[in-house]
Design an enzyme around this catalytic site. Structure first.
Site, PDB file in Angstrom:
ATOM      1  NE  ARG A  84      19.859 -25.284  17.195  1.00  0.00           N
ATOM      2  CZ  ARG A  84      20.089 -24.003  17.624  1.00  0.00           C
ATOM      3  NH1 ARG A  84      21.044 -23.606  18.083  1.00  0.00           N
ATOM      4  NH2 ARG A  84      18.918 -23.372  18.025  1.00  0.00           N
ATOM      5  NE  ARG A  95      13.263 -28.858  16.114  1.00  0.00           N
ATOM      6  CZ  ARG A  95      13.361 -27.814  16.854  1.00  0.00           C
ATOM      7  NH1 ARG A  95      12.503 -27.655  17.842  1.00  0.00           N
ATOM      8  NH2 ARG A  95      14.312 -26.772  16.899  1.00  0.00           N
ATOM      9  NE  ARG A 111      19.201 -18.395  20.987  1.00  0.00           N
ATOM     10  CZ  ARG A 111      18.326 -19.226  20.146  1.00  0.00           C
ATOM     11  NH1 ARG A 111      16.993 -19.150  20.153  1.00  0.00           N
ATOM     12  NH2 ARG A 111      19.028 -20.250  19.458  1.00  0.00           N
ATOM     13  NE  ARG A 122      19.066 -22.641  22.798  1.00  0.00           N
ATOM     14  CZ  ARG A 122      18.398 -22.892  21.989  1.00  0.00           C
ATOM     15  NH1 ARG A 122      17.081 -21.988  22.028  1.00  0.00           N
ATOM     16  NH2 ARG A 122      18.089 -23.633  20.723  1.00  0.00           N
ATOM     17  CE  LYS A 134      11.149 -22.707  16.245  1.00  0.00           C
ATOM     18  NZ  LYS A 134      12.651 -22.262  15.622  1.00  0.00           N
TER      19      LYS A 134
HETATM   20  P1  AP5 Z   1      14.367 -16.897  18.889  1.00  0.00           P
HETATM   21  O1  AP5 Z   1      13.027 -16.246  19.160  1.00  0.00           O
HETATM   22  O2  AP5 Z   1      15.214 -17.332  20.160  1.00  0.00           O
HETATM   23  O3  AP5 Z   1      14.355 -17.841  17.790  1.00  0.00           O
HETATM   24  P2  AP5 Z   1      13.951 -19.440  17.764  1.00  0.00           P
HETATM   25  O4  AP5 Z   1      13.159 -19.524  16.224  1.00  0.00           O
HETATM   26  O5  AP5 Z   1      13.065 -19.663  18.992  1.00  0.00           O
HETATM   27  O6  AP5 Z   1      15.221 -20.138  17.901  1.00  0.00           O
HETATM   28  P3  AP5 Z   1      15.702 -21.389  18.454  1.00  0.00           P
HETATM   29  O7  AP5 Z   1      17.186 -21.603  18.292  1.00  0.00           O
HETATM   30  O8  AP5 Z   1      15.206 -21.348  20.039  1.00  0.00           O
HETATM   31  O9  AP5 Z   1      15.004 -22.412  17.875  1.00  0.00           O
HETATM   32  P4  AP5 Z   1      15.280 -23.863  17.775  1.00  0.00           P
HETATM   33  O10 AP5 Z   1      14.001 -24.442  17.172  1.00  0.00           O
HETATM   34  O11 AP5 Z   1      16.430 -24.428  17.095  1.00  0.00           O
HETATM   35  O12 AP5 Z   1      15.334 -24.402  19.214  1.00  0.00           O
HETATM   36  P5  AP5 Z   1      14.418 -25.175  20.445  1.00  0.00           P
HETATM   37  O13 AP5 Z   1      14.793 -24.735  21.733  1.00  0.00           O
HETATM   38  O14 AP5 Z   1      13.224 -25.371  19.885  1.00  0.00           O
HETATM   39  O15 AP5 Z   1      15.455 -15.756  18.266  1.00  0.00           O
HETATM   40  C1  AP5 Z   1      16.724 -16.071  17.969  1.00  0.00           C
HETATM   41  C2  AP5 Z   1      17.591 -14.886  18.258  1.00  0.00           C
HETATM   42  O16 AP5 Z   1      17.120 -13.651  17.570  1.00  0.00           O
HETATM   43  C3  AP5 Z   1      17.263 -14.057  19.798  1.00  0.00           C
HETATM   44  O17 AP5 Z   1      18.629 -13.480  20.135  1.00  0.00           O
HETATM   45  C4  AP5 Z   1      16.218 -13.047  19.416  1.00  0.00           C
HETATM   46  O18 AP5 Z   1      16.286 -11.848  20.221  1.00  0.00           O
HETATM   47  C5  AP5 Z   1      16.551 -12.645  17.993  1.00  0.00           C
HETATM   48  N1  AP5 Z   1      15.403 -12.226  17.068  1.00  0.00           N
HETATM   49  C6  AP5 Z   1      14.241 -12.947  16.957  1.00  0.00           C
HETATM   50  N2  AP5 Z   1      13.408 -12.462  16.208  1.00  0.00           N
HETATM   51  C7  AP5 Z   1      14.166 -11.291  15.669  1.00  0.00           C
HETATM   52  C8  AP5 Z   1      13.789 -10.362  14.937  1.00  0.00           C
HETATM   53  N3  AP5 Z   1      12.710 -10.301  14.023  1.00  0.00           N
HETATM   54  N4  AP5 Z   1      14.862  -9.322  14.463  1.00  0.00           N
HETATM   55  C9  AP5 Z   1      16.069  -9.400  14.985  1.00  0.00           C
HETATM   56  N5  AP5 Z   1      16.329 -10.501  15.842  1.00  0.00           N
HETATM   57  C10 AP5 Z   1      15.452 -11.290  16.316  1.00  0.00           C
HETATM   58  O19 AP5 Z   1      15.061 -26.717  20.184  1.00  0.00           O
HETATM   59  C11 AP5 Z   1      16.311 -26.817  20.641  1.00  0.00           C
HETATM   60  C12 AP5 Z   1      16.665 -28.307  20.610  1.00  0.00           C
HETATM   61  O20 AP5 Z   1      15.872 -29.199  21.512  1.00  0.00           O
HETATM   62  C13 AP5 Z   1      16.523 -28.859  18.864  1.00  0.00           C
HETATM   63  O21 AP5 Z   1      17.995 -28.762  18.138  1.00  0.00           O
HETATM   64  C14 AP5 Z   1      16.523 -30.479  19.363  1.00  0.00           C
HETATM   65  O22 AP5 Z   1      17.416 -31.037  19.496  1.00  0.00           O
HETATM   66  C15 AP5 Z   1      15.495 -30.373  20.682  1.00  0.00           C
HETATM   67  N6  AP5 Z   1      14.026 -30.391  20.207  1.00  0.00           N
HETATM   68  C16 AP5 Z   1      13.166 -29.490  20.438  1.00  0.00           C
HETATM   69  N7  AP5 Z   1      12.035 -29.639  20.022  1.00  0.00           N
HETATM   70  C17 AP5 Z   1      12.327 -30.702  19.525  1.00  0.00           C
HETATM   71  C18 AP5 Z   1      11.184 -31.731  18.753  1.00  0.00           C
HETATM   72  N8  AP5 Z   1      10.033 -31.060  18.698  1.00  0.00           N
HETATM   73  N9  AP5 Z   1      11.632 -32.759  18.087  1.00  0.00           N
HETATM   74  C19 AP5 Z   1      12.970 -33.422  18.366  1.00  0.00           C
HETATM   75  N10 AP5 Z   1      13.740 -32.548  19.113  1.00  0.00           N
HETATM   76  C20 AP5 Z   1      13.374 -31.155  19.627  1.00  0.00           C
END
Ligand code: AP5
Length: 204
Positions: free
Chosen positions: A162, A88, A122, A151, A13
């Site tokens: 997660r 989410r 990552r 992270r 994402k």
């Molecule tokens: P990346 O693009 O970073 O993936 P992502 O989907 O953004 O993954 P996240 O881990 O950031 O998502 P998340 O939803 O768990 O975390 P968030 O920060 O929102 O890609 C991942 C890796 O793969 C990278 O190394 C990239 O280079 C590689 N990659 C990507 N695409 C690729 C491809 N096509 N091919 C090869 N490699 C690829 O949330 C973190 C925490 O915050 C949550 O756990 C929760 O506690 C809290 N939080 C956030 N939002 C909320 C909410 N709305 N409600 C409640 N809690 C929340």
């Protein structure tokens, strides 16, 4: 355009959001980034959110909804925005429905086996740029030169939780938005660029 990027942790994402935002000039609103910035600054919100994030749990709905509600009222969101990591839960989606009307939900679909490898490799930069050790082996950011870091919630144990939380609380949103007729699936099992090319086709 008001767009939601949906997908499991590590689905890509954030990687797609950076590209979409640059291509279409849409403000990129990532709730995870908001929390990480607050954790880095040591704010009360950051301290509170960290207790959930470190365990791989979701931050309570009311806290997240307030952040997004305040953010999308800002003038730069007048013509649209890109939500990454929000909503989410069904409760968050319902709260968002009260605030605004979403045009499109892009669901980045990735096999779970790929996800653990993606997350564990990552590397992040403070500037928002994300890398993977398989395609980038330097310790500093190519964009701004700052040191890269891993992270805290990217440990194997936390990632497992997660993914369980995603299945239970976030995956039901796929059905929620399908019923509204605004969800499109994108195959995220391929490269970042191939996935982005599909998204661009879609946004045409
Ligand atoms: P990346 O693009 O970073 O993936 P992502 O989907 O953004 O993954 P996240 O881990 O950031 O998502 P998340 O939803 O768990 O975390 P968030 O920060 O929102 O890609 C991942 C890796 O793969 C990278 O190394 C990239 O280079 C590689 N990659 C990507 N695409 C690729 C491809 N096509 N091919 C090869 N490699 C690829 O949330 C973190 C925490 O915050 C949550 O756990 C929760 O506690 C809290 N939080 C956030 N939002 C909320 C909410 N709305 N409600 C409640 N809690 C929340």
């Amino acid at each position: 355009m008001k767009i939601i990027l949906l997908g499991a942790p590590g689905a890509g994402k954030g990687s797609q959001a950076v590209k979409i935002s640059a291509e279409y000039g849409l403000p990129h609103i990532a709730t995870g980034d908001v929390f990480r910035a607050n954790i880095a600054k040591g704010t009360e919100l950051g301290k509170y959110a960290q207790t959930f994030i470190d365990k791989g749990e979701l931050v309570p709905d009311d806290v997240v909804v307030k952040i997004v509600a305040d953010r999308i009222k800002q003038p730069d969101c007048k013509n649209g925005f890109l939500l990454d990591g929000f909503p989410r839960t069904i409760a968050q989606a319902q709260a968002l429905d009260q605030l605004t009307e979403i045009d499109l939900v892009i669901n980045i679909d990735v096999r779970f086996e790929l996800i653990v490898a993606r997350i564990s490799g990552r590397r992040m930069c403070e500037c928002g740029q994300t890398y993977h050790i398989s395609t980038y082996d330097k310790d500093t950011c190519a964009k701004c030169g700052k040191p890269l870091y891993q992270r805290k919630d990217d440990t194997e144990e936390t990632v497992k939780n997660r993914l369980e939380v995603y299945q239970k609380q976030t995956a039901p949103l796929i059905e929620y938005y399908k019923k509204k007729g605004i969800l499109v699936d994108v195959d995220g099992n391929r490269t970042v660029q191939a996935t982005f090319d599909d998204i661009k086709e879609l946004l045409k």
